[in-house]
Scaffold this motif. Structure first.
Motif, mmCIF file in Angstrom:
data_model
loop_
_atom_site.group_PDB
_atom_site.id
_atom_site.type_symbol
_atom_site.label_atom_id
_atom_site.label_comp_id
_atom_site.label_asym_id
_atom_site.label_seq_id
_atom_site.Cartn_x
_atom_site.Cartn_y
_atom_site.Cartn_z
ATOM 1 N N ASP A 1 0.871 -1.181 0.000
ATOM 2 C CA ASP A 1 0.000 0.000 0.000
ATOM 3 C C ASP A 1 0.904 1.225 0.000
ATOM 4 O O ASP A 1 1.530 1.546 1.019
ATOM 5 C CB ASP A 1 -0.913 -0.005 1.230
ATOM 6 N N ARG B 1 3.811 1.069 2.827
ATOM 7 C CA ARG B 1 3.630 -0.100 3.695
ATOM 8 C C ARG B 1 3.707 -1.379 2.867
ATOM 9 O O ARG B 1 3.176 -1.442 1.762
ATOM 10 C CB ARG B 1 2.287 -0.042 4.420
ATOM 11 N N MET B 2 4.327 -2.398 3.459
ATOM 12 C CA MET B 2 4.412 -3.709 2.819
ATOM 13 C C MET B 2 4.102 -4.780 3.856
ATOM 14 O O MET B 2 4.586 -4.719 4.993
ATOM 15 C CB MET B 2 5.803 -3.951 2.231
ATOM 16 N N TRP B 3 3.304 -5.753 3.442
ATOM 17 C CA TRP B 3 3.005 -6.922 4.279
ATOM 18 C C TRP B 3 3.758 -8.108 3.700
ATOM 19 O O TRP B 3 3.655 -8.401 2.511
ATOM 20 C CB TRP B 3 1.503 -7.188 4.281
ATOM 21 N N GLY C 1 5.784 -10.057 8.831
ATOM 22 C CA GLY C 1 5.159 -8.882 9.414
ATOM 23 C C GLY C 1 4.983 -7.741 8.433
ATOM 24 O O GLY C 1 5.020 -7.918 7.220
ATOM 25 N N VAL C 2 4.800 -6.539 8.976
ATOM 26 C CA VAL C 2 4.540 -5.333 8.190
ATOM 27 C C VAL C 2 5.733 -4.396 8.280
ATOM 28 O O VAL C 2 6.261 -4.133 9.364
ATOM 29 C CB VAL C 2 3.273 -4.611 8.685
ATOM 30 N N SER D 1 7.024 -0.484 7.193
ATOM 31 C CA SER D 1 6.489 0.815 6.767
ATOM 32 C C SER D 1 7.557 1.878 6.909
ATOM 33 O O SER D 1 8.462 1.779 7.747
ATOM 34 C CB SER D 1 5.256 1.196 7.593
ATOM 35 N N HIS E 1 14.930 -5.295 6.613
ATOM 36 C CA HIS E 1 14.155 -6.458 7.027
ATOM 37 C C HIS E 1 15.100 -7.583 7.425
ATOM 38 O O HIS E 1 16.116 -7.824 6.770
ATOM 39 C CB HIS E 1 13.240 -6.907 5.887
ATOM 40 N N THR F 1 -4.341 0.963 8.624
ATOM 41 C CA THR F 1 -3.795 -0.219 7.949
ATOM 42 C C THR F 1 -4.879 -1.124 7.377
ATOM 43 O O THR F 1 -4.594 -2.247 6.965
ATOM 44 C CB THR F 1 -2.915 -1.025 8.916
ATOM 45 N N LEU G 1 -4.116 -2.216 3.736
ATOM 46 C CA LEU G 1 -3.031 -3.198 3.654
ATOM 47 C C LEU G 1 -3.498 -4.555 4.163
ATOM 48 O O LEU G 1 -3.166 -5.593 3.575
ATOM 49 C CB LEU G 1 -1.829 -2.718 4.458
ATOM 50 N N THR G 2 -4.285 -4.560 5.243
ATOM 51 C CA THR G 2 -4.825 -5.817 5.758
ATOM 52 C C THR G 2 -5.696 -6.493 4.705
ATOM 53 O O THR G 2 -5.597 -7.701 4.471
ATOM 54 C CB THR G 2 -5.634 -5.573 7.038
ATOM 55 N N SER H 1 -3.576 -7.936 2.002
ATOM 56 C CA SER H 1 -2.897 -9.155 2.447
ATOM 57 C C SER H 1 -3.836 -10.348 2.428
ATOM 58 O O SER H 1 -3.437 -11.462 2.055
ATOM 59 C CB SER H 1 -2.314 -8.961 3.848
#
Length: 266
Positions: free
Chosen positions: A33, A40-42, A47-48, A50, A84, A246, A249-250, A253
């Motif tokens: 997103d 933001r990345m899932w 995890g997430v 941002s 990460h 979020t 993004l949720t 995902s």
């Protein structure tokens, strides 16, 4: 759960991102997103991730829902991934949020950025309002959702998770100052809702959705001054998502997980 029609992308060779681990059959899907305030990345069990898009940058990376500096966006996403703890393999299935009613050119820029960073085996796009509805747990039935973000407000009528009609305005919570107040922003969102309700083909669904109330996601859902004004302007209940910033993004995902499990349905 079906997701928006897919655009397939090929894994690019000869780029720096190919130094990451090669594709594996069981690669976890990724959701993205790219908002005007946060990238933001899932990453599934990872995890997430941002990163805020603050004033330290020389120029905006994403503005009003559009990537305006592709190279800078690529650099920010790569920097995010470098921090990460687990390397992210190339070739994953990626689901990316896009603003509703986004022009084709904007989608192509998003595709190029994500291809450069992630080299996905498949890239699927989902309208942010749809992802927000899924992430808020409100996708079933007829719904009117408002996504009030940092620089963009989107309103849509959805039926069982599918966008029926939508409106958007280039204003959001980052515009709030002496010239743009919370009541003014709420009135803009209310105007978009009324425009949808006036469409003859949409009116029955919009009326049914408003009887249920308006679901609000995005940063605007954290502003009681905005949501209370929205209640007064529309005369209906306003329901804020539990994790509004979020929610999209949720939802993306969840769509990514479903797409991986049921690839034939995409």
């Amino acid at each position: 759960m079906p997701v928006h029609p897919a655009e397939r992308t090929s894994v690019l060779a000869g780029r720096s991102h190919t130094r990451r681990p090669a594709i594996t059959v069981d690669s976890e899907p990724i959701a993205v997103d790219l908002g005007s305030a946060q990238l933001r990345m899932w990453l599934g069990p990872g995890g997430v991730l941002s990163v805020p898009l603050g004033e330290g940058l020389r120029r905006p990376v994403v503005r009003r829902g559009r990537i305006v500096d592709g190279p800078a966006c690529i650099a920010e996403l790569r920097r995010l991934l470098r921090g990460h703890r687990t390397p992210v393999p190339v070739g994953a299935l990626v689901v990316a949020c896009r603003p509703v009613l986004a022009p084709r050119a904007d989608q192509e820029v998003l595709r190029r950025v994500l291809t450069a960073v992630l080299a996905p085996s498949r890239l699927l796009f989902v309208d942010t309002v749809r992802a927000g509805a899924i992430g808020a747990g409100a996708a079933a039935g007829t719904l009117l959702l408002a996504d009030v973000g940092a620089q963009l407000s989107e309103v849509a009528v959805l039926e069982n998770g599918q966008v029926v009609a939508a409106r958007r305005a280039d204003v959001g919570t980052r515009d709030l100052n002496d010239a743009v107040t919370a009541p003014m922003l709420a009135d803009t969102v209310a105007r978009l809702v009324r425009e949808l309700r006036r469409e003859p083909a949409v009116r029955p669904l919009a009326t049914a959705a408003l009887a249920r109330g308006v679901v609000v996601v995005g940063d605007g859902a954290t502003r009681p001054d905005l949501t209370s004004r929205l209640v007064a302007a529309l005369g209906v209940a306003v329901h804020c998502a539990a994790s509004p910033r979020t929610a999209a993004l949720t939802g993306a995902s969840l769509a990514a997980t479903a797409a991986r499990r049921h690839p034939a349905g995409n």
